[in-house]
Design a protein around this motif. Sequence first.
Motif, PDB file in Angstrom:
ATOM      1  N   ARG A   1       0.841  -1.204   0.000  1.00  0.00           N
ATOM      2  CA  ARG A   1       0.000   0.000   0.000  1.00  0.00           C
ATOM      3  C   ARG A   1       0.876   1.254   0.000  1.00  0.00           C
ATOM      4  O   ARG A   1       0.626   2.211  -0.733  1.00  0.00           O
TER       5      ARG A   1
ATOM      6  N   CYS B   1       2.561   1.858  -3.371  1.00  0.00           N
ATOM      7  CA  CYS B   1       1.598   2.422  -4.304  1.00  0.00           C
ATOM      8  C   CYS B   1       1.399   3.913  -4.037  1.00  0.00           C
ATOM      9  O   CYS B   1       1.408   4.731  -4.964  1.00  0.00           O
TER      10      CYS B   1
ATOM     11  N   PHE C   1      -4.166   1.867  -3.634  1.00  0.00           N
ATOM     12  CA  PHE C   1      -3.919   0.422  -3.581  1.00  0.00           C
ATOM     13  C   PHE C   1      -5.237  -0.337  -3.471  1.00  0.00           C
ATOM     14  O   PHE C   1      -6.164   0.089  -2.791  1.00  0.00           O
TER      15      PHE C   1
ATOM     16  N   CYS D   1      -2.399  -1.203  -8.204  1.00  0.00           N
ATOM     17  CA  CYS D   1      -2.154   0.197  -7.858  1.00  0.00           C
ATOM     18  C   CYS D   1      -2.684   1.052  -9.000  1.00  0.00           C
ATOM     19  O   CYS D   1      -2.404   0.773 -10.169  1.00  0.00           O
TER      20      CYS D   1
END
Length: 173
Positions: free
Chosen positions: A53, A56, A64, A93
């Motif tokens: 996450r 991204c 994400f 992403c």
Amino acid sequence: MLWRYVELPKRAAKAIRVFGVWAASSLVLITPASSADVSELPELLQEKVETARQACADFENGTFHLEWGAVDRVDLDGDLTHDWVLNERGFSCSTAASLYCGTGGCMSHFLVQDALHSLLNQGWSLADLGPNRVLLADVHGSQCGGINPTPCVTASTWDSDEKRWRTTAAEWE
């Protein structure tokens, strides 16, 4: 009075159409359970998701998503209990088409008991061979002395005592 009986079905039909459009549009907004329930993942896998996450977000402020199929619950070690697998092929992403996977495949993170091991692969499956539960993985051809399109697989079995995967390179004659 007759018009009331005629109007009611028209109103009902309209209500059904409106409800149908609402229900169909709502499906687009529903996030997969695996995405919404990251908190239910074991901590070691939550850390992998959080790292993805953050990667991204760091790449042009992307969003994400954890897609369906990112999490598998399967018996990896043959003890008849479900273990955890986090497949990065299920990561996406919004600002990067291939942030998590490449020509070598995608990482899969296998959590057995309390041990986490990761493997870059292009797909995996399980088989039973005698008393052993065997993890079969399609890996990059370079692991077999070739290049990407060279067919190459690995077979591994879980060693519960050592908490590690056991595998070998076959010695063909």
